[in-house]
Design an enzyme around this catalytic site. Structure first.
Site, PDB file in Angstrom:
ATOM      1  N   PHE A  84       1.442   7.870  -9.941  1.00 43.73           N
ATOM      2  CA  PHE A  84       0.423   7.336 -10.913  1.00 43.73           C
ATOM      3  C   PHE A  84       0.244   8.552 -11.762  1.00 43.73           C
ATOM      4  CE2 PHE A  84      -4.024   6.640 -12.424  1.00 43.73           C
ATOM      5  CZ  PHE A  84      -3.838   5.223 -12.948  1.00 43.73           C
TER       6      PHE A  84
ATOM      7  N   ASP B  60      -0.502  10.748  -2.298  1.00 45.36           N
ATOM      8  CA  ASP B  60      -1.731   9.890  -2.680  1.00 45.36           C
ATOM      9  C   ASP B  60      -1.755   8.599  -2.193  1.00 45.36           C
ATOM     10  OD1 ASP B  60      -3.147   8.359  -4.437  1.00 45.36           O
ATOM     11  OD2 ASP B  60      -2.594   9.074  -6.219  1.00 45.36           O
TER      12      ASP B  60
ATOM     13  N   TYR C 186     -12.535   3.467  -4.557  1.00 39.20           N
ATOM     14  CA  TYR C 186     -12.962   2.310  -5.233  1.00 39.20           C
ATOM     15  C   TYR C 186     -12.300   0.850  -5.311  1.00 39.20           C
ATOM     16  CZ  TYR C 186     -10.625   4.795  -9.028  1.00 39.20           C
ATOM     17  OH  TYR C 186      -9.720   5.173  -9.783  1.00 39.20           O
ATOM     18  N   LYS C 187     -11.068   1.291  -4.524  1.00 38.04           N
ATOM     19  CA  LYS C 187     -10.039   0.244  -4.355  1.00 38.04           C
ATOM     20  C   LYS C 187     -10.211  -0.560  -3.085  1.00 38.04           C
ATOM     21  CE  LYS C 187      -6.803   2.868  -6.976  1.00 38.04           C
ATOM     22  NZ  LYS C 187      -6.507   2.406  -8.328  1.00 38.04           N
TER      23      LYS C 187
ATOM     24  N   ARG D 173      -0.150  -7.892 -12.145  1.00 42.59           N
ATOM     25  CA  ARG D 173      -0.153  -7.346 -10.961  1.00 42.59           C
ATOM     26  C   ARG D 173      -1.526  -7.950  -9.930  1.00 42.59           C
ATOM     27  NH1 ARG D 173      -1.979  -1.222 -10.271  1.00 42.59           N
ATOM     28  NH2 ARG D 173      -4.097  -1.870 -11.037  1.00 42.59           N
TER      29      ARG D 173
HETATM   30  C1  LIG Z   1      -2.274   5.938  -7.235  1.00 40.80           C
HETATM   31  C2  LIG Z   1      -3.516   6.399  -8.069  1.00 40.80           C
HETATM   32  N1  LIG Z   1      -3.708   7.651  -7.999  1.00 40.80           N
HETATM   33  C3  LIG Z   1      -5.111   7.883  -8.504  1.00 40.80           C
HETATM   34  C4  LIG Z   1      -5.737   6.851  -9.285  1.00 40.80           C
HETATM   35  C5  LIG Z   1      -7.033   7.289 -10.210  1.00 40.80           C
HETATM   36  O1  LIG Z   1      -7.471   8.367  -9.640  1.00 40.80           O
HETATM   37  P1  LIG Z   1      -9.101   8.873 -10.085  1.00 40.80           P
HETATM   38  O2  LIG Z   1     -10.079   8.563  -8.993  1.00 40.80           O
HETATM   39  O3  LIG Z   1      -8.798  10.246 -10.540  1.00 40.80           O
HETATM   40  O4  LIG Z   1      -9.432   8.089 -11.303  1.00 40.80           O
HETATM   41  C6  LIG Z   1      -5.350   5.539  -9.342  1.00 40.80           C
HETATM   42  C7  LIG Z   1      -6.010   4.523 -10.051  1.00 40.80           C
HETATM   43  O5  LIG Z   1      -5.704   3.706 -10.348  1.00 40.80           O
HETATM   44  C8  LIG Z   1      -4.115   5.397  -8.603  1.00 40.80           C
HETATM   45  O6  LIG Z   1      -3.655   4.176  -8.725  1.00 40.80           O
END
Ligand SMILES: Cc1ncc(COP(=O)(O)O)c(C=O)c1O
Length: 422
Positions: free
Chosen positions: A135, A207, A232-233, A381
């Site tokens: 990401f 991640d 939040y996902k 998506r």
């Molecule tokens: C794989 C991944 N890492 C990190 C993030 C975002 O991280 P953050 O909490 O810093 O906004 C996302 C957001 O969609 C993501 O898909």
């Protein structure tokens, strides 16, 4: 090619899927969520919905804790220990122990902390290795950190995803990888990659933003030592919910966070001049935690009580297979091609389709009450959160997409206007 809302596709009927929902062991958990009537929500991989109890919980926190007990709540209601308490609820979803996870900050910040902490202890090795499929924030964080540490020889090496393992050279200090690719849903094998990196002496910070709450994870079994992820996902913590960090217990006190702050201090209220890192995972805290967001995340996590994660993974795979199968049968003729692996073992809990007009197609689909999202350059998506997505939702979503394409609804100017968030 049938693009309508027909009731049969190949050998399957909508009725078959309603039957599958009826016998789905996860079906009762849908009632734990507040979902708008009539909407098919396939974006739980971007923002999970609130649980039904969320509103009452937030009202109670505002009225009784913040509103009545005010500052006393830090002790009386355990606010001070919330990052650990929430971390302990995330831990079983990762297959680790309660004291190995802490909820804090964003994924971006947490990654900075772990990469920075590891770069302090990797000596001559100065390269941060990442694959280009990460990401973007992960890559920006790694780039920013290595620029900051350039005078120690630190640098970032980016490689295509398929070249990652070959790039585990002797100068690599630490690697960072996203388990499930945010565009395609392609899933990396945690155990195999972690083991390959270990043989090269390279710690990996994973991640798990698109994994936690969607896959059946067992980080201990897989030898994973470091991870960050998103609240939040699939964890349903609400917009901007805190993320999490995991560090294997025996390694926690070998690390010093580069973002030292008072909340990560062993004795924050001593107010001394030296930074004495707190024992265990608390050392990765920086400043005052966002208590309301922490409470919301804790409530979101309650939706996982009594849920068997093996069942979640099994259903996630089945929903994805169904989506790709129906899309192939019904959408081929419109220039839609699969954007995710067909093999569900190599896929997370999302499917992507590719289409030259993906952005306006997604806007037109949303206007029909089917919510997914768009990712550059041409990805439609769809997140398949097994706790609330039904098999019939997949049928109806593919049918609606077929109608958008057959009627060329996406050509309408209002669907072509780019919004800030896609
Ligand atoms: C794989 C991944 N890492 C990190 C993030 C975002 O991280 P953050 O909490 O810093 O906004 C996302 C957001 O969609 C993501 O898909």
């Amino acid at each position: 090619m049938n693009a309508g809302r027909g009731s049969r596709s190949g050998s399957l009927t909508r009725h078959d899927l309603a039957e599958r929902d009826r016998t789905d062991p996860l079906a009762p958990f849908r009632a734990r969520f507040r979902l708008p009537e009539g909407l098919i929500y396939l974006d739980g991989n971007s923002l999970g919905p609130p649980s039904r109890r969320m509103r009452a919980r937030m009202d109670a926190v505002v009225a009784e804790e913040w509103g009545r007990d005010l500052i006393g709540s830090w002790n009386r209601h355990g606010w001070f220990r919330l990052p650990e308490r929430v971390g302990a609820r995330i831990a079983p979803l990762l297959g680790v122990d309660a004291d190995e996870v802490i909820a804090a900050d964003s994924v971006s910040l947490n990654l900075f902390k772990l990469l920075g902490a590891l770069l302090r202890v990797t000596g001559e090795r100065r390269v941060v290795l990442a694959d280009e499929g990460n990401f973007p924030t992960d890559l920006h964080v790694a780039a920013g950190l290595t620029r900051l540490l350039a005078d120690t020889g630190a640098s970032l090496r980016l490689v295509p995803p398929e070249e990652f393992e070959a790039a585990l050279a002797a100068d690599v200090a630490v690697a960072t990888l996203t388990q499930v690719d945010f565009r395609t849903g392609r899933k990396r094998d945690l155990q195999r990659v972690t083991e390959a990196a270990r043989r090269s002496g390279v710690p990996v910070v994973w991640d798990l933003s698109h994994s936690a709450g969607a896959l059946s994870l067992d980080l201990h079994r897989d030898g994973v030592q470091y991870a960050v992820g998103c609240g939040y996902k699939y964890l349903n913590g609400g917009p901007g919910a805190p993320g999490f960090l995991y560090v294997a217990r025996e390694l926690q006190e070998t690390l010093d966070s580069p973002l030292a702050g008072w909340m990560g201090h062993a004795h924050p209220f001593d107010c001394g001049l030296e930074h004495d890192p707190a024992p265990g995972m608390r050392r990765f805290l920086v400043g005052t935690p966002p208590i309301l967001s922490m409470m919301a995340l804790e409530e979101g996590l309650r939706a996982f009580e009594d849920v068997a994660m093996d069942e979640v993974r099994r259903k996630g795979r089945a929903l994805g297979d169904l989506f790709l199968e129906l899309a192939e049968e019904r959408l081929d003729a419109f220039g839609v091609v699969p954007g995710s692996p067909r093999d569900s073992a190599a896929r997370g809990s999302q499917v992507s389709l590719r289409h030259a007009e993906a952005y306006p197609v997604m806007q037109a689909l949303i206007a029909r009450g089917v919510v997914g999202d768009f990712r550059e350059p041409d990805y439609l998506r769809f997140g398949l959160a097994p706790l609330f997505v039904r098999y019939v939702d997949i049928w109806d979503a593919v049918a609606a997409l077929g109608e958008v394409l057959a009627r060329e609804e996406y050509r309408k100017p209002r669907f072509r206007r780019r919004r800030e968030v896609t």
